[in-house]
Enzyme design. Structure first.
Site, mmCIF file in Angstrom:
data_model
loop_
_atom_site.group_PDB
_atom_site.id
_atom_site.type_symbol
_atom_site.label_atom_id
_atom_site.label_comp_id
_atom_site.label_asym_id
_atom_site.label_seq_id
_atom_site.Cartn_x
_atom_site.Cartn_y
_atom_site.Cartn_z
ATOM 1 N N CYS A 168 0.825 -1.217 0.000
ATOM 2 C CA CYS A 168 0.000 0.000 0.000
ATOM 3 C C CYS A 168 0.858 1.266 0.000
ATOM 4 O O CYS A 168 0.449 2.307 -0.512
ATOM 5 C CB CYS A 168 -0.912 0.033 1.221
ATOM 6 S SG CYS A 168 -1.884 -1.447 1.506
ATOM 7 N N SER A 192 -12.116 -6.569 8.720
ATOM 8 C CA SER A 192 -11.498 -5.978 7.535
ATOM 9 C C SER A 192 -12.587 -5.539 6.573
ATOM 10 O O SER A 192 -13.692 -6.088 6.559
ATOM 11 C CB SER A 192 -10.592 -7.011 6.866
ATOM 12 O OG SER A 192 -10.276 -6.623 5.550
ATOM 13 N N ASP A 240 -2.033 -3.792 7.650
ATOM 14 C CA ASP A 240 -3.115 -4.572 8.242
ATOM 15 C C ASP A 240 -3.104 -6.012 7.736
ATOM 16 O O ASP A 240 -3.347 -6.951 8.496
ATOM 17 C CB ASP A 240 -4.462 -3.923 7.911
ATOM 18 C CG ASP A 240 -4.717 -2.674 8.741
ATOM 19 O OD1 ASP A 240 -3.803 -2.256 9.464
ATOM 20 O OD2 ASP A 240 -5.828 -2.125 8.659
ATOM 21 N N CYS A 246 -2.057 2.626 3.290
ATOM 22 C CA CYS A 246 -2.766 1.564 3.997
ATOM 23 C C CYS A 246 -3.883 2.130 4.878
ATOM 24 O O CYS A 246 -3.923 3.321 5.185
ATOM 25 C CB CYS A 246 -1.779 0.736 4.831
ATOM 26 S SG CYS A 246 -2.416 -0.903 5.265
ATOM 27 N N ASP A 247 -4.766 1.244 5.306
ATOM 28 C CA ASP A 247 -6.078 1.616 5.837
ATOM 29 C C ASP A 247 -6.086 2.767 6.838
ATOM 30 O O ASP A 247 -6.833 3.735 6.680
ATOM 31 C CB ASP A 247 -6.719 0.395 6.513
ATOM 32 C CG ASP A 247 -7.024 -0.716 5.549
ATOM 33 O OD1 ASP A 247 -6.697 -0.591 4.360
ATOM 34 O OD2 ASP A 247 -7.580 -1.753 5.988
#
Length: 584
Positions: A68, A493, A100, A141-142
């Site tokens: 990511c 998720s 993650d 990323c998240d």
């Protein structure tokens, strides 16, 4: 008469750059007393022209720890080019990230939500400490995405949000695949329905390069939401990570932030109640991640906008699901990009009166004005099997459901990826942590009709509210997507599918009813009636509560102990800002 310094009369000429005196960076660039400060800047290659320009921070969580973020240095370079071309002084600095997907199913996943807070804190600190004038916040990323947006809101500096873009899908056995398929493949392999060689081949082809996970998982959901909130330019979320279009988006973001500075346009000028209603409407229309509930509650709290978890359900009831992407469907972000991206969905919602087209954006123009400026295909020219109209939707209601009942007095979150009429009552099997539940599933013990409850995984009890894609994917991979329910005070998720209920609040560590469950209790998950309950009377629950004792903290020192102490309830976004948790 006061004495005048012999050099005072020419100091203005020598030590003043002519920079706008309202800019905060003048505190470290202007006047003879700032000569040491300028000397430090000159050591890094900045010149007089730079020092006379607005100072734009470029926080960059680039790292070799996740696909990511592995390319974000290149994205940052493009944004820096845009800042310089528009007359700004870009200053790049780093912050953390957690992968993650790599930490999933391990103790390390407890760090994920904490990283959201650390990112917000670190960007706020550097911006404050170095007296920056503006920000271009970059995310992959998240948790990068809400963390960066929280920082922009807290600092209230002119800001543009810049997403790093999503990964392209891999190719396996003649079909497009993502990391979701690999997680589910683990369950299929455990069931004996996939060979070791096939799982190995899937693993080797699912993630072909840089970028965030390709489906409408958490990163792509939050990137899409950044457009709906107005914090990123409309149309900026969907370009793939490794594409020329992504770097064009980055350069334009760099230029756009200087326009924000020139017009003193700040997050507080953009974010309103209508902005958050737009974000929720988009989330439920595209089947976005349940994590967006947590993050939008946190962003609204930081912005001082009142937002209640029940409002997600209210908006979902009136907003149909019109995009069927992974994890429920088969298509990914790059497919949506090819037909116009998020603006296509937004346009349909605006035309149906389900989206505030007059909401302001970071460009200084409204959503409707931005739609008019984009070169989008006409709706009649879009013939895709995963995009639906408001009039003939994929599902009549949005994907996000908020369940309440005697197991979740403060609410719980479910994303519909299959049957939106799902009703399930069954005996519960209680687990005190994710690892025990995963062993139970992997050993093949689950049966049709079961309910799995995983507790002590909430914001404080975990701490860190772990995502549980490993468990949920294993359940689905064993063929139980529609006949086994799972509930937890932790998270899921964005790739999770099936009847999985998360964010159960209050959490077990706070004395919530999920902490009172016993094996064999009859639990009901009822989507149409928005119910999450256990067949126990108030008196029975009260009696169990009298015997309940909190588990001792899992960590007594270090960062996990700190955040176990500081996290607020998931029902309010699981924030740690003391101004926002004081009354919980």
């Amino acid at each position: 008469m006061s004495q005048q310094s012999p050099h005072e009369e020419d100091a203005d000429d020598v030590f003043s750059s002519g920079k706008d005196p309202s800019l905060r960076s003048t505190e470290v660039t202007e006047g003879p007393d700032k000569a040491p400060h300028r000397a430090m800047f000159r050591a890094m290659g900045f010149d007089d022209e730079d020092l006379s320009s607005p100072m734009v921070g470029v926080p960059n969580p680039a790292a070799d720890i996740t696909p990511c973020n592995v390319h974000l240095d290149d994205v940052a370079d493009a944004a820096i080019d845009g800042i310089e071309d528009a007359g700004g002084m870009p200053i790049e600095f780093g912050t953390v990230t957690i992968s993650d997907a790599i930490s999933m199913g391990t103790e390390g996943m407890k760090a994920s939500l904490i990283s959201r807070e650390v990112i917000a804190d670190s960007v706020e600190l550097v911006s404050f400490g170095e007296r920056m004038d503006a920000l271009v916040t970059i995310a992959g990323c998240d948790k990068n995405l809400p963390g960066m947006m929280m920082a922009s809101i807290r600092t209230d500096l002119p800001s543009v949000f810049l997403y790093g873009g999503s990964i392209m899908p891999g190719q396996h056995d003649g079909r497009e695949v993502t990391v979701q398929n690999v997680f589910e493949g683990v369950g299929t392999y455990a069931e004996g329905d996939m060979s070791a060689d096939e799982l190995d081949d899937l693993e080797r082809h699912a993630c072909p390069g840089a970028g965030s996970c390709g489906g409408m998982f958490t990163a792509n959901t939050m990137a899409s939401i950044s457009e709906a909130l107005g914090m990123a330019p409309l149309g900026s979320a969907s370009a793939p990570a490794e594409s020329d279009e992504r770097y064009d988006v980055a350069r334009r973001a760099g230029a756009a932030v200087l326009d924000c500075v020139a017009n003193d346009r700040r997050p507080s000028d953009i974010l309103t109640k209508q902005s958050f209603e737009n974000a929720i409407a988009l989330q439920v229309a595209i089947g976005g991640s349940t994590n967006a509930v947590l993050h939008l509650l946190a962003l609204a709290a930081e912005a001082g906008v009142e937002l209640d978890i029940e409002e997600f359900d209210e908006i979902s009831r009136r907003t149909p699901k019109i995009a069927n992407l992974q994890p429920g469907g088969t298509r990914v972000m790059k497919d949506l990009h090819e037909v116009g991206g998020i603006p296509i969905v937004v346009r349909r919602l605006v035309e149906a009166g389900l989206f505030h087209g007059d909401a302001m954006t970071v460009t200084g123009r409204t959503i409707e004005a931005e739609l008019d400026r984009l070169d989008l295909p006409a709706d009649e020219d879009i013939d895709e099997d995963y995009l639906y109209t408001v009039e003939e939707p994929y599902q009549s209601e949005g994907a996000i459901k908020i369940l309440t009942g005697n197991l979740a007095p403060d609410g719980a979150v479910l994303k519909v990826t299959g049957d939106d009429k799902f009703h399930h009552t069954g005996p519960v099997r209680v687990f005190e942590n994710e690892e025990d539940a995963m062993r139970y599933v992997q050993d093949g013990h689950i049966e049709s009709g079961d309910v799995i409850a995983i507790r002590n995984e909430g914001p404080s009890g975990g701490p860190g509210m772990r995502e549980m894609l490993g468990v949920t994917a294993a359940v689905v991979g064993q063929g139980h997507e529609d006949d086994v329910a799972l509930l937890t005070d932790g998270r899921f998720s964005g790739a999770t599918r099936g009847p999985m209920v998360g964010h159960v609040a209050p959490e077990a560590a706070a004395g919530g009813p999920i902490g009172l469950l016993e094996d064999g209790d009859e639990v009901t998950v009822d989507i149409p009636n928005r119910e999450l309950s256990v067949a126990l009377s108030d008196e029975e629950l009260d009696a169990r509560k009298e015997d309940w004792e909190p588990k001792p903290p899992a960590y007594t020192a270090g960062v996990l102990a700190k955040y176990a102490r500081d996290f607020g309830s998931a029902a309010n976004g699981a924030v740690t800002n003391p101004a926002l948790t004081r009354d919980e």
